[in-house]
Design an enzyme around this catalytic site. Sequence first.
Site, PDB file in Angstrom:
ATOM      1  N   TYR A 105     -13.579  -3.893  11.120  1.00 39.33           N
ATOM      2  CA  TYR A 105     -12.386  -3.120  11.054  1.00 39.33           C
ATOM      3  C   TYR A 105     -11.623  -3.357  12.291  1.00 39.33           C
ATOM      4  CZ  TYR A 105      -8.524   0.034  10.719  1.00 39.33           C
ATOM      5  OH  TYR A 105      -7.059   0.807  10.547  1.00 39.33           O
ATOM      6  N   GLY A 143       1.760   4.637   3.706  1.00 34.42           N
ATOM      7  CA  GLY A 143       2.819   3.959   2.991  1.00 34.42           C
ATOM      8  C   GLY A 143       3.692   4.499   1.997  1.00 34.42           C
ATOM      9  N   SER A 180      -3.934  -0.694  14.606  1.00 32.66           N
ATOM     10  CA  SER A 180      -4.629   0.617  14.671  1.00 32.66           C
ATOM     11  C   SER A 180      -5.276   0.422  16.251  1.00 32.66           C
ATOM     12  CB  SER A 180      -5.852   0.786  13.954  1.00 32.66           C
ATOM     13  OG  SER A 180      -6.958   1.878  14.534  1.00 32.66           O
ATOM     14  N   GLY A 192       0.819  -1.180  -0.168  1.00 37.61           N
ATOM     15  CA  GLY A 192       0.056   0.075  -0.092  1.00 37.61           C
ATOM     16  C   GLY A 192       0.935   1.315   0.120  1.00 37.61           C
ATOM     17  N   ALA A 193       1.829   1.225  -0.939  1.00 44.60           N
ATOM     18  CA  ALA A 193       2.847   2.334  -0.735  1.00 44.60           C
ATOM     19  C   ALA A 193       2.460   3.524  -1.613  1.00 44.60           C
ATOM     20  CB  ALA A 193       4.375   1.784  -1.141  1.00 44.60           C
ATOM     21  N   ASN A 194       1.333   3.452  -2.338  1.00 45.27           N
ATOM     22  CA  ASN A 194       0.924   4.347  -3.186  1.00 45.27           C
ATOM     23  C   ASN A 194       0.453   5.886  -2.564  1.00 45.27           C
ATOM     24  OD1 ASN A 194      -0.999   2.341  -3.400  1.00 45.27           O
ATOM     25  ND2 ASN A 194      -2.058   4.096  -4.069  1.00 45.27           N
ATOM     26  N   SER A 195       0.035   5.811  -1.343  1.00 42.14           N
ATOM     27  CA  SER A 195      -0.759   6.813  -0.738  1.00 42.14           C
ATOM     28  C   SER A 195      -0.426   6.595   0.787  1.00 42.14           C
ATOM     29  CB  SER A 195      -2.186   6.653  -1.093  1.00 42.14           C
ATOM     30  OG  SER A 195      -2.779   5.651  -0.651  1.00 42.14           O
ATOM     31  N   GLY A 196      -0.954   7.652   1.415  1.00 44.37           N
ATOM     32  CA  GLY A 196      -1.043   7.926   2.870  1.00 44.37           C
ATOM     33  C   GLY A 196       0.187   7.606   3.562  1.00 44.37           C
TER      34      GLY A 196
END
Length: 323
Positions: A204, A54, A179, A48-52
């Site tokens: 979640y 990450g 989380s 998940g390194a494309n946003s946020g």
Amino acid sequence: MSTAVILAAVLGGGVLLVARRVFSRRSSVQVLRFCSSMMRGKTVIVTGANSGIGKATAAELVRLQARVIMACRDRQRAEEAAQEIRQEAGQEQGEVVIKHLDLASLKSVHNFCEEIIKEEPRLDVLINNAGIYQCPYTKTEDGFEMQFGVNHLGHFLLTNLLLDLLTKSAPSRIIVVSSKLYKYGEINFDDLSSEQSYNKSFAYSRSKLANLLFTHELAKRLEETGVTVNALTPGIVRTNLGRHINIPFLAKPLFNLVSWAFFKSPLEGAQSSIYLACSPDVEGVSGKCFANCKEEELLPKASDDAVARKLWDISEIMVGLTK
């Protein structure tokens, strides 16, 4: 009166925002100072390194001259993020590699790991960062409830398939992003895929509790291997993770103001991930959870030996590692 209150809130929020930006950069510099010589040439996978968080994690590790493999579902978004990371990293930077990984597909996880094992001589750090937050009820390609399937099962399989490479590369590290909402989760072994009932918030929280139980059990299994595993809770971070939450149109301006003033930036949220990836302070430390780069005390249910072992055994069956 109401106008004065709103104005005061805006001004106060603005001051707080500036202070947070200064603190964020100072915190980042402090973490990078500890890591400056440790990551050069090391191979790191960030899901998940494309946003946020990450993307922020990947960017800082590239600055430290690491070889970062961005494991992402959306290749176009990953390409755009990689270009921004390269442009911002400066002259002396590491390497950015993009590979497709859809954690909602066990086949995709297998394909990704086969490619990594074939092409990579070593793997120094695995950061299980990707996640889905409070989405409507949907199922993964293999029939699992989406949040449990992506947040727990996808990373469970990914980690297990890469364990041999991580062990050969020891000392190496595994980092699991959880989380604080784990506190509201329970592991219902009779309905792990939420087929009997579904509450997106509970689902979640359950997946994040599963992350911690996975970390707890994996740490015991990795003793004496030179591979460590630790979890972290990043706090409330301003990312697109909450895209499935519906906010009334008229409330959005106030929500945006509050989020900019009080939520962490992605860079702030990434500090513990970066710290666990490269700080000498946690060398040899395993089975712990961190928040703000400090060890965090968890509720007993997050380290229940019996539940962690049972979840591991069932997860192995669900992802096809055992029959």
